[in-house]
Design a protein around this motif. Structure first.
Motif, PDB file in Angstrom:
ATOM      1  N   VAL A 144       0.836  -1.205   0.000  1.00 24.24           N
ATOM      2  CA  VAL A 144       0.000   0.000   0.000  1.00 24.24           C
ATOM      3  C   VAL A 144       0.871   1.255   0.000  1.00 24.24           C
ATOM      4  O   VAL A 144       0.619   2.206  -0.755  1.00 24.24           O
ATOM      5  N   GLU A 145       1.903   1.278   0.822  1.00 21.13           N
ATOM      6  CA  GLU A 145       2.793   2.451   0.860  1.00 21.13           C
ATOM      7  C   GLU A 145       3.493   2.655  -0.481  1.00 21.13           C
ATOM      8  O   GLU A 145       3.664   3.794  -0.940  1.00 21.13           O
ATOM      9  N   ASP A 146       3.875   1.552  -1.134  1.00 20.11           N
ATOM     10  CA  ASP A 146       4.493   1.646  -2.456  1.00 20.11           C
ATOM     11  C   ASP A 146       3.500   2.233  -3.451  1.00 20.11           C
ATOM     12  O   ASP A 146       3.851   3.080  -4.289  1.00 20.11           O
ATOM     13  N   GLY A 147       2.234   1.777  -3.347  1.00 20.17           N
ATOM     14  CA  GLY A 147       1.201   2.287  -4.242  1.00 20.17           C
ATOM     15  C   GLY A 147       0.933   3.767  -4.046  1.00 20.17           C
ATOM     16  O   GLY A 147       0.709   4.514  -5.015  1.00 20.17           O
ATOM     17  N   ILE A 148       0.958   4.223  -2.804  1.00 24.00           N
ATOM     18  CA  ILE A 148       0.774   5.654  -2.516  1.00 24.00           C
ATOM     19  C   ILE A 148       1.923   6.456  -3.117  1.00 24.00           C
ATOM     20  O   ILE A 148       1.719   7.487  -3.771  1.00 24.00           O
ATOM     21  N   GLU A 149       3.133   5.962  -2.918  1.00 28.10           N
ATOM     22  CA  GLU A 149       4.317   6.666  -3.424  1.00 28.10           C
ATOM     23  C   GLU A 149       4.308   6.757  -4.941  1.00 28.10           C
ATOM     24  O   GLU A 149       4.708   7.778  -5.517  1.00 28.10           O
ATOM     25  N   GLN A 150       3.804   5.699  -5.601  1.00 26.54           N
ATOM     26  CA  GLN A 150       3.787   5.694  -7.067  1.00 26.54           C
ATOM     27  C   GLN A 150       2.572   6.417  -7.646  1.00 26.54           C
ATOM     28  O   GLN A 150       2.462   6.557  -8.864  1.00 26.54           O
ATOM     29  N   GLY A 151       1.657   6.851  -6.796  1.00 31.46           N
ATOM     30  CA  GLY A 151       0.462   7.514  -7.284  1.00 31.46           C
ATOM     31  C   GLY A 151      -0.618   6.563  -7.739  1.00 31.46           C
ATOM     32  O   GLY A 151      -1.592   6.978  -8.387  1.00 31.46           O
ATOM     33  N   VAL A 152      -0.481   5.272  -7.403  1.00 33.09           N
ATOM     34  CA  VAL A 152      -1.491   4.275  -7.770  1.00 33.09           C
ATOM     35  C   VAL A 152      -2.640   4.303  -6.773  1.00 33.09           C
ATOM     36  O   VAL A 152      -3.810   4.167  -7.146  1.00 33.09           O
ATOM     37  N   PHE A 153      -2.322   4.476  -5.483  1.00 34.68           N
ATOM     38  CA  PHE A 153      -3.332   4.465  -4.427  1.00 34.68           C
ATOM     39  C   PHE A 153      -3.538   5.861  -3.849  1.00 34.68           C
ATOM     40  O   PHE A 153      -2.633   6.705  -3.884  1.00 34.68           O
ATOM     41  N   ARG A 154      -4.703   6.068  -3.280  1.00 36.95           N
ATOM     42  CA  ARG A 154      -4.992   7.288  -2.541  1.00 36.95           C
ATOM     43  C   ARG A 154      -4.071   7.383  -1.327  1.00 36.95           C
ATOM     44  O   ARG A 154      -3.511   6.386  -0.876  1.00 36.95           O
ATOM     45  N   ASP A 155      -3.971   8.570  -0.762  1.00 40.66           N
ATOM     46  CA  ASP A 155      -3.145   8.777   0.431  1.00 40.66           C
ATOM     47  C   ASP A 155      -3.943   8.313   1.652  1.00 40.66           C
ATOM     48  O   ASP A 155      -4.729   9.073   2.222  1.00 40.66           O
ATOM     49  N   VAL A 156      -3.764   7.074   2.027  1.00 43.17           N
ATOM     50  CA  VAL A 156      -4.528   6.470   3.118  1.00 43.17           C
ATOM     51  C   VAL A 156      -3.570   6.009   4.212  1.00 43.17           C
ATOM     52  O   VAL A 156      -2.349   6.029   4.044  1.00 43.17           O
ATOM     53  N   ASP A 157      -4.135   5.577   5.323  1.00 41.93           N
ATOM     54  CA  ASP A 157      -3.343   4.979   6.399  1.00 41.93           C
ATOM     55  C   ASP A 157      -3.123   3.513   6.044  1.00 41.93           C
ATOM     56  O   ASP A 157      -4.063   2.708   6.086  1.00 41.93           O
ATOM     57  N   ALA A 158      -1.906   3.158   5.667  1.00 45.22           N
ATOM     58  CA  ALA A 158      -1.617   1.806   5.180  1.00 45.22           C
ATOM     59  C   ALA A 158      -1.885   0.743   6.242  1.00 45.22           C
ATOM     60  O   ALA A 158      -2.339  -0.366   5.931  1.00 45.22           O
ATOM     61  N   GLU A 159      -1.632   1.075   7.495  1.00 41.17           N
ATOM     62  CA  GLU A 159      -1.867   0.098   8.570  1.00 41.17           C
ATOM     63  C   GLU A 159      -3.363  -0.177   8.740  1.00 41.17           C
ATOM     64  O   GLU A 159      -3.765  -1.327   8.959  1.00 41.17           O
ATOM     65  N   GLU A 160      -4.180   0.855   8.612  1.00 40.23           N
ATOM     66  CA  GLU A 160      -5.627   0.650   8.710  1.00 40.23           C
ATOM     67  C   GLU A 160      -6.137  -0.191   7.549  1.00 40.23           C
ATOM     68  O   GLU A 160      -7.022  -1.048   7.731  1.00 40.23           O
ATOM     69  N   VAL A 161      -5.608   0.051   6.355  1.00 45.75           N
ATOM     70  CA  VAL A 161      -5.998  -0.762   5.200  1.00 45.75           C
ATOM     71  C   VAL A 161      -5.626  -2.220   5.433  1.00 45.75           C
ATOM     72  O   VAL A 161      -6.419  -3.131   5.176  1.00 45.75           O
ATOM     73  N   ALA A 162      -4.426  -2.467   5.939  1.00 48.74           N
ATOM     74  CA  ALA A 162      -3.989  -3.840   6.213  1.00 48.74           C
ATOM     75  C   ALA A 162      -4.906  -4.514   7.220  1.00 48.74           C
ATOM     76  O   ALA A 162      -5.292  -5.683   7.059  1.00 48.74           O
ATOM     77  N   THR A 163      -5.289  -3.790   8.282  1.00 56.84           N
ATOM     78  CA  THR A 163      -6.192  -4.353   9.288  1.00 56.84           C
ATOM     79  C   THR A 163      -7.539  -4.704   8.668  1.00 56.84           C
ATOM     80  O   THR A 163      -8.094  -5.791   8.920  1.00 56.84           O
ATOM     81  N   LEU A 164      -8.082  -3.812   7.847  1.00 53.96           N
ATOM     82  CA  LEU A 164      -9.364  -4.068   7.181  1.00 53.96           C
ATOM     83  C   LEU A 164      -9.289  -5.307   6.309  1.00 53.96           C
ATOM     84  O   LEU A 164     -10.133  -6.211   6.397  1.00 53.96           O
ATOM     85  N   LEU A 165      -8.264  -5.375   5.451  1.00 53.91           N
ATOM     86  CA  LEU A 165      -8.161  -6.491   4.511  1.00 53.91           C
ATOM     87  C   LEU A 165      -7.939  -7.811   5.238  1.00 53.91           C
ATOM     88  O   LEU A 165      -8.612  -8.811   4.949  1.00 53.91           O
ATOM     89  N   LEU A 166      -7.011  -7.836   6.190  1.00 51.49           N
ATOM     90  CA  LEU A 166      -6.674  -9.101   6.838  1.00 51.49           C
ATOM     91  C   LEU A 166      -7.777  -9.590   7.763  1.00 51.49           C
ATOM     92  O   LEU A 166      -8.026 -10.801   7.854  1.00 51.49           O
ATOM     93  N   THR A 167      -8.449  -8.679   8.442  1.00 51.31           N
ATOM     94  CA  THR A 167      -9.581  -9.084   9.286  1.00 51.31           C
ATOM     95  C   THR A 167     -10.692  -9.690   8.432  1.00 51.31           C
ATOM     96  O   THR A 167     -11.286 -10.716   8.788  1.00 51.31           O
TER      97      THR A 167
END
Length: 208
Positions: A144-167
């Motif tokens: 997610v952080e790589d995607g944000i840096e490359q402009g692929v993903f929105r500027d989000v909290d990567a840890e929160e995204v990981a928690t959402l996906l893995l849960t």
């Protein structure tokens, strides 16, 4: 412990791990005994006791063995763009590797669930499972952080995204194996794909 003339100790321990896996899939955790493991093994129970003093010692080693195999199976292609990498990781976590892994995915999920149920009462199980979760979480965060840096993903909290996906993924796997609902993982996959493509991805961003 070392070898005792029964061949290569690494091969023997691999055979014990495979026998433990088969016995766990057949009997479940509560009915698992050293004898039921030996019944899946081509040597005597004494050979198992030579390598592992107690069932607890054996199961701690077995959990580490399962988690190592799991982490090898979920490796992603670092050359792909972050969106594709994240979707591929989600699919692998839900359905297993595209090419057959070391174990049948749903048998492995069931075996892991059997052991997870003991983790609240077993600090060593809890430690290993926590390490495994943190390893997978770190993979998602890095993508997610790589995607944000490359402009692929929105500027989000990567840890929160990981928690959402893995849960969500862990819940889907538990429901699928406990309720024998073959549609749960498929529906979860479609939902998470929508989250990645229509919420996480930057509109008009790189790779869109």
């Amino acid at each position: 412990m070392g070898a005792n003339g029964d061949g290569d100790p690494v091969d023997t321990q691999e055979a014990i791990m495979q026998a433990t896996y088969r016995a766990l899939c057949t009997h479940g955790y509560s009915s698992l005994t050293m004898q039921s493991i030996a019944d899946e093994f081509d040597k005597t129970k004494g050979v198992i006791h030579y390598h592992y003093d107690t069932k607890q010692d054996l199961l701690v080693a077995f959990l580490e063995y399962l988690l190592d195999a799991f982490e090898r199976d979920i490796a992603v292609d670092e050359q792909q763009d972050p969106g594709t990498r994240l979707e591929a990781l989600i699919e692998t976590l839900l359905f297993g590797p595209p090419e057959r892994g070391e174990f049948d995915h749903w048998e492995l999920t069931t075996a892991m669930l059997e052991i997870r149920s003991e983790a609240p009462h077993n600090p060593e199980f809890r430690r290993q499972l926590s390490h495994n979760y943190e390893t997978v979480e770190a993979m998602v965060i890095a993508i997610v952080e790589d995607g944000i840096e490359q402009g692929v993903f929105r500027d989000v909290d990567a840890e929160e995204v990981a928690t959402l996906l893995l849960t969500t993924i862990n819940g889907a796997r538990i429901y699928q194996v406990t309720l024998q609902r073959d549609d749960v993982a498929e529906l979860t996959s479609a939902s998470l794909e929508g989250i990645v493509r229509h919420w996480l991805r930057q509109p008009g961003g790189v790779g869109e």
